[in-house]
Design a protein around this motif. Structure first.
Motif, PDB file in Angstrom:
ATOM      1  N   TYR A 144      10.229  -3.235  -6.301  1.00 56.41           N
ATOM      2  CA  TYR A 144       8.872  -2.919  -6.776  1.00 56.41           C
ATOM      3  C   TYR A 144       8.756  -3.465  -8.117  1.00 56.41           C
TER       4      TYR A 144
ATOM      5  N   HIS B 163       0.961  -1.390   0.105  1.00 53.29           N
ATOM      6  CA  HIS B 163       0.118  -0.089  -0.061  1.00 53.29           C
ATOM      7  C   HIS B 163       0.854   1.436  -0.184  1.00 53.29           C
ATOM      8  N   ILE B 164       1.996   1.195  -0.719  1.00 48.67           N
ATOM      9  CA  ILE B 164       2.654   2.379  -0.901  1.00 48.67           C
ATOM     10  C   ILE B 164       2.074   3.588  -1.791  1.00 48.67           C
ATOM     11  N   SER B 165       2.807   4.712  -1.694  1.00 47.91           N
ATOM     12  CA  SER B 165       2.025   5.944  -2.193  1.00 47.91           C
ATOM     13  C   SER B 165       2.218   5.847  -3.712  1.00 47.91           C
ATOM     14  N   ASP B 166       2.736   4.983  -4.232  1.00 47.68           N
ATOM     15  CA  ASP B 166       2.843   4.811  -5.947  1.00 47.68           C
ATOM     16  C   ASP B 166       2.153   3.907  -6.332  1.00 47.68           C
ATOM     17  N   PRO B 167       0.898   3.865  -6.538  1.00 44.46           N
ATOM     18  CA  PRO B 167      -0.037   2.744  -6.953  1.00 44.46           C
ATOM     19  C   PRO B 167       0.414   1.882  -8.365  1.00 44.46           C
ATOM     20  N   THR B 168       1.292   2.609  -8.949  1.00 46.22           N
ATOM     21  CA  THR B 168       1.768   1.826 -10.290  1.00 46.22           C
ATOM     22  C   THR B 168       2.755   0.844  -9.905  1.00 46.22           C
ATOM     23  N   LEU B 169       3.466   0.762  -8.614  1.00 46.50           N
ATOM     24  CA  LEU B 169       4.192  -0.078  -8.100  1.00 46.50           C
ATOM     25  C   LEU B 169       3.761  -0.914  -6.678  1.00 46.50           C
ATOM     26  N   ARG B 170       2.624  -1.416  -7.161  1.00 49.27           N
ATOM     27  CA  ARG B 170       1.809  -2.206  -5.983  1.00 49.27           C
ATOM     28  C   ARG B 170       2.503  -3.297  -5.556  1.00 49.27           C
TER      29      ARG B 170
ATOM     30  N   THR C 250       5.113  -3.456 -11.244  1.00 56.71           N
ATOM     31  CA  THR C 250       3.713  -3.004 -11.488  1.00 56.71           C
ATOM     32  C   THR C 250       2.694  -4.100 -11.350  1.00 56.71           C
TER      33      THR C 250
END
Length: 80
Positions: A64, A43-50, A66
């Motif tokens: 991380y 649940h990091i701030s960059d949703p493209t690197l989930r 995608t």
């Protein structure tokens, strides 16, 4: 004469920690039935690197990706 080309068998199983599982969001990665890494949703701030991947053998590493497929590919690539 023939040669036999042996390929590694890659599998994954849901990770169980303290008797609990996070369903399809947390996987232990196995090569030839030996655990070598893990991939799980973050649940990091960059949703493209989930998806986070972790290599736990040899030269260890983490990062991380995608998608779960990209994370699994990274573990396979690093383990060999």
């Amino acid at each position: 004469m023939f040669s036999i080309y042996l390929r590694s068998m890659w599998t994954r199983k849901r990770t169980v920690v303290a008797g609990r599982t996070d369903g399809d969001n947390d996987w232990t990665v196995y090569r030839d039935r030996q655990p070598v890494g893990r991939v799980y949703a973050t649940h990091i701030s960059d949703p493209t690197l989930r998806w986070m991947w972790i290599v736990q053998v040899g030269p260890t590493g983490h990062g991380y990706a995608t998608s779960i497929d990209a994370a699994l590919d990274e573990v396979r690539r690093r383990v060999g």
